[in-house]
Design a protein around this motif. Structure first.
Motif, PDB file in Angstrom:
ATOM      1  N   LEU A  84     -42.234 -39.201  50.886  1.00  0.00           N
ATOM      2  CA  LEU A  84     -41.130 -38.497  51.546  1.00  0.00           C
ATOM      3  C   LEU A  84     -41.360 -38.275  53.048  1.00  0.00           C
ATOM      4  O   LEU A  84     -40.471 -38.550  53.851  1.00  0.00           O
ATOM      5  N   THR A  87     -40.655 -41.473  54.702  1.00  0.00           N
ATOM      6  CA  THR A  87     -39.212 -41.710  54.844  1.00  0.00           C
ATOM      7  C   THR A  87     -38.656 -40.928  56.029  1.00  0.00           C
ATOM      8  O   THR A  87     -37.902 -41.458  56.842  1.00  0.00           O
ATOM      9  N   LEU A  90     -39.636 -42.630  59.200  1.00  0.00           N
ATOM     10  CA  LEU A  90     -38.894 -43.872  59.433  1.00  0.00           C
ATOM     11  C   LEU A  90     -37.473 -43.589  59.897  1.00  0.00           C
ATOM     12  O   LEU A  90     -36.962 -44.223  60.821  1.00  0.00           O
ATOM     13  N   MET A  94     -35.971 -44.672  63.425  1.00  0.00           N
ATOM     14  CA  MET A  94     -34.735 -45.449  63.515  1.00  0.00           C
ATOM     15  C   MET A  94     -33.753 -44.769  64.456  1.00  0.00           C
ATOM     16  O   MET A  94     -33.175 -45.407  65.326  1.00  0.00           O
TER      17      MET A  94
ATOM     18  N   GLN B  13     -32.981 -50.215  46.647  1.00  0.00           N
ATOM     19  CA  GLN B  13     -33.403 -49.730  47.948  1.00  0.00           C
ATOM     20  C   GLN B  13     -33.989 -50.852  48.805  1.00  0.00           C
ATOM     21  O   GLN B  13     -33.651 -51.012  49.972  1.00  0.00           O
ATOM     22  N   VAL B  70     -36.322 -51.528  64.108  1.00  0.00           N
ATOM     23  CA  VAL B  70     -36.441 -50.276  63.363  1.00  0.00           C
ATOM     24  C   VAL B  70     -36.280 -50.487  61.857  1.00  0.00           C
ATOM     25  O   VAL B  70     -36.983 -49.859  61.058  1.00  0.00           O
ATOM     26  N   ILE B  73     -39.563 -52.100  60.492  1.00  0.00           N
ATOM     27  CA  ILE B  73     -40.680 -51.178  60.279  1.00  0.00           C
ATOM     28  C   ILE B  73     -40.587 -50.575  58.880  1.00  0.00           C
ATOM     29  O   ILE B  73     -41.586 -50.443  58.179  1.00  0.00           O
ATOM     30  N   VAL B  74     -39.384 -50.244  58.469  1.00  0.00           N
ATOM     31  CA  VAL B  74     -39.196 -49.681  57.124  1.00  0.00           C
ATOM     32  C   VAL B  74     -39.750 -50.644  56.079  1.00  0.00           C
ATOM     33  O   VAL B  74     -40.414 -50.246  55.123  1.00  0.00           O
ATOM     34  N   GLN B  78     -42.238 -50.401  52.807  1.00  0.00           N
ATOM     35  CA  GLN B  78     -41.724 -50.558  51.441  1.00  0.00           C
ATOM     36  C   GLN B  78     -42.409 -51.667  50.647  1.00  0.00           C
ATOM     37  O   GLN B  78     -42.415 -51.631  49.420  1.00  0.00           O
ATOM     38  N   GLU B 401     -37.615 -39.428  44.031  1.00  0.00           N
ATOM     39  CA  GLU B 401     -37.999 -39.765  45.411  1.00  0.00           C
ATOM     40  C   GLU B 401     -37.200 -40.953  45.912  1.00  0.00           C
ATOM     41  O   GLU B 401     -36.722 -40.981  47.040  1.00  0.00           O
ATOM     42  N   LEU B 402     -37.075 -41.957  45.033  1.00  0.00           N
ATOM     43  CA  LEU B 402     -36.322 -43.152  45.418  1.00  0.00           C
ATOM     44  C   LEU B 402     -34.866 -42.809  45.684  1.00  0.00           C
ATOM     45  O   LEU B 402     -34.279 -43.249  46.672  1.00  0.00           O
ATOM     46  N   ALA B 404     -33.538 -39.897  46.521  1.00  0.00           N
ATOM     47  CA  ALA B 404     -33.363 -39.106  47.740  1.00  0.00           C
ATOM     48  C   ALA B 404     -33.470 -39.997  48.968  1.00  0.00           C
ATOM     49  O   ALA B 404     -32.633 -39.955  49.876  1.00  0.00           O
ATOM     50  N   SER B 405     -34.523 -40.854  49.000  1.00  0.00           N
ATOM     51  CA  SER B 405     -34.704 -41.666  50.202  1.00  0.00           C
ATOM     52  C   SER B 405     -33.590 -42.705  50.315  1.00  0.00           C
ATOM     53  O   SER B 405     -33.111 -42.992  51.408  1.00  0.00           O
ATOM     54  N   VAL B 408     -30.615 -41.142  51.965  1.00  0.00           N
ATOM     55  CA  VAL B 408     -30.773 -40.976  53.414  1.00  0.00           C
ATOM     56  C   VAL B 408     -30.668 -42.329  54.121  1.00  0.00           C
ATOM     57  O   VAL B 408     -30.061 -42.445  55.186  1.00  0.00           O
ATOM     58  N   TYR B 409     -31.261 -43.372  53.514  1.00  0.00           N
ATOM     59  CA  TYR B 409     -31.183 -44.698  54.131  1.00  0.00           C
ATOM     60  C   TYR B 409     -29.730 -45.166  54.225  1.00  0.00           C
ATOM     61  O   TYR B 409     -29.303 -45.695  55.246  1.00  0.00           O
ATOM     62  N   THR B 412     -28.048 -43.322  57.023  1.00  0.00           N
ATOM     63  CA  THR B 412     -28.508 -43.752  58.345  1.00  0.00           C
ATOM     64  C   THR B 412     -28.009 -45.151  58.681  1.00  0.00           C
ATOM     65  O   THR B 412     -27.539 -45.409  59.789  1.00  0.00           O
ATOM     66  N   TYR B 413     -28.110 -46.065  57.729  1.00  0.00           N
ATOM     67  CA  TYR B 413     -27.689 -47.436  57.991  1.00  0.00           C
ATOM     68  C   TYR B 413     -26.191 -47.508  58.260  1.00  0.00           C
ATOM     69  O   TYR B 413     -25.751 -48.257  59.130  1.00  0.00           O
ATOM     70  N   LEU B 415     -24.325 -45.170  59.561  1.00  0.00           N
ATOM     71  CA  LEU B 415     -24.125 -44.640  60.912  1.00  0.00           C
ATOM     72  C   LEU B 415     -24.498 -45.688  61.959  1.00  0.00           C
ATOM     73  O   LEU B 415     -23.764 -45.942  62.916  1.00  0.00           O
ATOM     74  N   MET B 416     -25.664 -46.336  61.749  1.00  0.00           N
ATOM     75  CA  MET B 416     -26.135 -47.316  62.721  1.00  0.00           C
ATOM     76  C   MET B 416     -25.189 -48.505  62.811  1.00  0.00           C
ATOM     77  O   MET B 416     -24.880 -48.997  63.896  1.00  0.00           O
TER      78      MET B 416
END
Lengths: 325, 434
Positions: A84, A87, A90, A94, B13, B70, B73-74, B78, B401-402, B404-405, B408-409, B412-413, B415-416
């Motif tokens: 977490l 994440t 990252l 970003m 993911q 960016v 890097i993720v 992963q 965990e997966l 939740a992340s 968020v991804y 974010t993606y 938005l980007m």
């Protein structure tokens, strides 16, 4: 050939991570200082890191990449346990990276929004990195105390990056912004001093391994050279923040603090790659893989160092504004 | 949440992240060489319009490059967190290839991009051009390494078994594995096309606002011409790549063509709805014998059907549709680029043509993503064909965990990507300024 490849790759990974922390540290620090500056100053601050941030961030890819490819068994454990905060980091990186591009191209309240994303991304990434470090050195122990400790390290690292960012600005800017940067650097160094003092007191309680390694007379006496050097560098930074001192001195001093602190950390952990669980020899990849990469590194890393130095020489001197020339 | 769900989340993911990431390199690999061309033209002619063109596209390149960095890097995180079994089994082969990509490509691109962007007045002209060469070469080198690894996962070669893991016996055989030359060429051409259509499309967009823009007129022509040359080459290379796949991964071809049972003189299925349950195509429109003719060069040739590979075969629908989207997009690109070049030579383009090119701005992305889905889903259930199953490589990250992340991804993606579209259409709409 009888090279101890795991040791060599551990050293390389250490160098990559140290390079990352120092290089991306200053630009994350600059990002965190954004709200304290005027709009014109913000443009100068961003211009001072413009040519470098991409390459700076690449050191993180190299550091994590070396962990992945040279110590694959550790990569899964370390990053799995830190899933977490990783994440969060990252997402922060970003936001910071794209905000950097978007803020110059956006107009009106959009530009302001990206400025805030730039700050938020820098702050989130810094806090998460410190937090990860705190979790890592304590071997991912559970318990409120350990989490609090990680937060403390996170806050301290933010202060450390602010210090790097502010001293970088002293080096790269002039006039009013430079004056401001000197004041920021003083706050930064006080923040770091407090953080380091608390972390130094807390660490031996948090980690038996660290306690054993550092409090083993008479070796302790020799080891005390490292914290002494850190404190010396801190005092050097503080003294060279007078306007009369050369502009490069505060940044050089701040980098020295990082080098000594990192050396101390490396000494505390070696030869473990996952604290108390996996040594570098246990986690190392197959010798054939290390051998193949070794020659690549020997040839390519000096080239990277060469053109990185070249790029810094091209952009030496004070930033005058005007992002795209 | 059980392990199966966590596995699906891990795949979603990783797939989402790579799909997002691949958009930007697929543009910048091609765009890097276009930039070099613009830069050299400026150096030769000293025409301010070329400089303005160069600067506009350099900004778009920098933005796309940052998006690629960016999201890349993720991925470096992963690989280990989502697929630890992958590194355990084939890390001794995959690891060094990734390491060489970072060492030889990433630093090169990032460092010289700084000089390209900000150093034009600080270094001599030849040094600035050299930096442009290094950036273009860096992006291409990075494609070389990552496609070597990807191809190796599809058609592994040159390895030796050492206990529980694989190690390289012959690095040249690992890198130049059977599908690599085809895949690498196919990807480079795809990237050239993505960049060509992006340049033509955004220039056409500008011309809709300002029909007299010289820079946009030029770049529309350059983009259309390069596309007109590259599309037929791509179709040819794509066909070779398909034959190579038939040889090494016949199950993938069977799924692409919707061939459920091994048969002679298989028809070419133009359209159908694959029915996994009943193992047949519903609503099929077919041309008799043509699939056999294309793939075996013999109308009576035999093609292996999916029944030959049970249960180790991919799901049909995504491959079947993905392939048709890719080919359909490719054929439309061919028609538009040829017609466009012909029409542009005759003088000022009609607005309808400009609208068409604008609509095709991101056609390269659609074709690339569709093709990439075909090749990656087509490898399932294997992560490394015949060696490691995807399910066996999954990690211990919990579903929570997966989830939740992943959330968020996605945020974010989105938005980007939104900001990216707004900014580049805005920049292109304003046009090149000296």
């Amino acid at each position: 050939m009888t090279l101890d490849l795991p040791v060599i790759f551990a050293a390389l990974m250490g160098i990559a991570i140290l390079a990352y922390v120092v290089l991306d540290g200053y630009d994350l620090g600059v990002g965190m200082l954004m709200p304290a500056a005027t709009t014109a100053q913000q443009d100068l601050m961003v211009a001072s890191i413009g040519p470098f941030w991409d390459a700076n961030e690449t050191w993180l890819v190299l550091g994590i990449g070396l962990l992945l490819v040279a110590f694959p068994a550790a990569h899964g454990i370390v990053l799995g346990a830190l899933y977490l905060p990783v994440t969060a980091m990252l997402i922060g990186l970003m936001l910071r990276g794209v905000a950097f591009e978007f803020r110059v191209k956006a107009q009106g309240w959009h530009a302001e929004l990206w400025n805030w994303f730039f700050w938020l991304g820098s702050f989130l990434a810094s806090l998460a990195q410190g937090f990860m470090l705190g979790r890592y050195v304590t071997g991912f122990e559970s318990g409120a105390g350990y989490w609090l400790f990680a937060l403390l390290v996170g806050a301290s690292l933010c202060g450390g990056y602010v210090l790097l960012g502010a001293t970088w600005l002293v080096l790269r800017t002039e006039g009013e912004l430079q004056q401001k940067a000197r004041a920021w650097a003083r706050w930064g160094i006080m923040w770091v001093a407090l953080g380091v003092a608390l972390v130094s007191v807390a660490t031996p309680w948090m980690s038996e391994m660290v306690r054993d390694k550092w409090f083993d007379f008479p070796r302790t006496l020799w080891l005390m050279a490292l914290p002494a050097a850190s404190v010396g560098a801190g005092i050097f930074v503080w003294r060279s923040l007078r306007p009369a001192a050369a502009d490069w001195k505060p940044f050089a001093g701040a980098v020295t603090i990082y080098v000594t602190a990192f050396t101390g950390l490396a000494y505390s952990i070696f030869p473990f790659v996952v604290v108390d669980r996996l040594t570098i020899w246990e986690a190392a990849a197959h010798p054939s893989a290390l051998q193949f990469m070794f020659w690549g590194v020997v040839i390519v890393l000096p080239c990277i160092a060469g053109y990185t130095v070249f790029a810094y020489r091209v952009f030496r001197g004070k930033v005058k504004g005007g992002l795209y020339e | 949440m059980d392990a199966a769900e966590a596995f699906i989340l891990a795949r979603t993911q990783f797939g989402l992240n790579i799909a997002f990431h691949i958009l930007f390199p697929s543009l910048t690999i091609g765009l890097g060489w276009f930039l070099l061309y613009f830069r050299v033209r400026y150096e030769c002619t000293k025409d301010a319009a070329w400089l303005a063109t160069y600067k506009l596209w350099l900004k778009i390149f920098a933005l796309s490059f940052a998006m690629g960095v960016v999201s890349g890097i993720v991925m470096s995180f992963q690989f280990g967190t989502n697929w630890p079994g992958y590194m355990n089994k084939v890390g001794a082969i995959a690891g060094p290839l990734l390491a060489y990509e970072v060492l030889t490509a990433f630093f090169l691109e990032a460092t010289f991009l700084g000089i390209m962007l900000f150093g034009m007045n600080r270094v001599p002209g030849w040094m600035h051009i050299f930096s442009s060469v290094m950036v273009a070469a860096g992006t291409t080198l990075s494609a070389f390494w990552i496609l070597a690894l990807n191809s190796w996962m599809q058609t592994p070669a040159g390895y030796v078994v050492a206990g529980n893991q694989l190690i390289a016996g012959d690095w040249l055989a690992v890198i130049f594995n059977p599908s690599f030359p085809y895949r690498f060429t196919h990807m480079l051409l795809a990237s050239g096309l993505t960049a060509a259509f992006a340049i033509a499309g955004l220039s056409a967009w500008r011309l809709l606002y300002e029909p007299s823009d010289r820079s946009a007129t030029r770049t529309l022509r350059v983009g259309a011409l390069v596309a007109a040359v590259l599309v037929p080459v791509q179709i040819f290379v794509g066909d070779l790549h398909g034959l190579n796949t038939l040889h090494h991964e016949p199950a993938k071809i069977a799924a692409i063509e919707g061939i459920w049972k091994t048969e002679k003189s298989a028809p070419l299925v133009l359209f159908a709805v694959p029915n996994e349950e009943k193992r047949r195509n519903d609503y099929a429109i077919e041309i008799p014998k043509v699939a056999a003719l294309i793939l075996t060069h013999d109308a009576n040739g035999e093609l292996r059907g999916l029944d030959d590979f049970e249960p180790d075969r991919p799901t049909v629908a995504p491959l079947f549709f993905g392939f048709r989207i890719m080919v359909g997009t490719g054929v439309s690109m061919l028609l538009l680029s040829w017609f466009g070049v012909w029409r542009l030579r005759r003088g000022e383009p009609p607005r309808a043509l400009l609208w068409m090119f604008s609509a095709f701005t991101f056609s390269g992305w659609i074709a690339t993503l569709a093709g990439w889905l075909v090749t990656e889903i087509g490898r399932q259930p294997w992560l490394v064909t015949g060696i490691l199953r995807t399910a066996d490589a999954a990690g211990k990250i919990t579903g929570a965990e997966l989830g939740a992340s992943l959330t968020v991804y996605v945020l974010t993606y989105s938005l980007m990507l939104l900001a990216y579209f707004v900014v580049i259409t805005h920049m292109a709409g304003k046009g090149a300024q000296a």
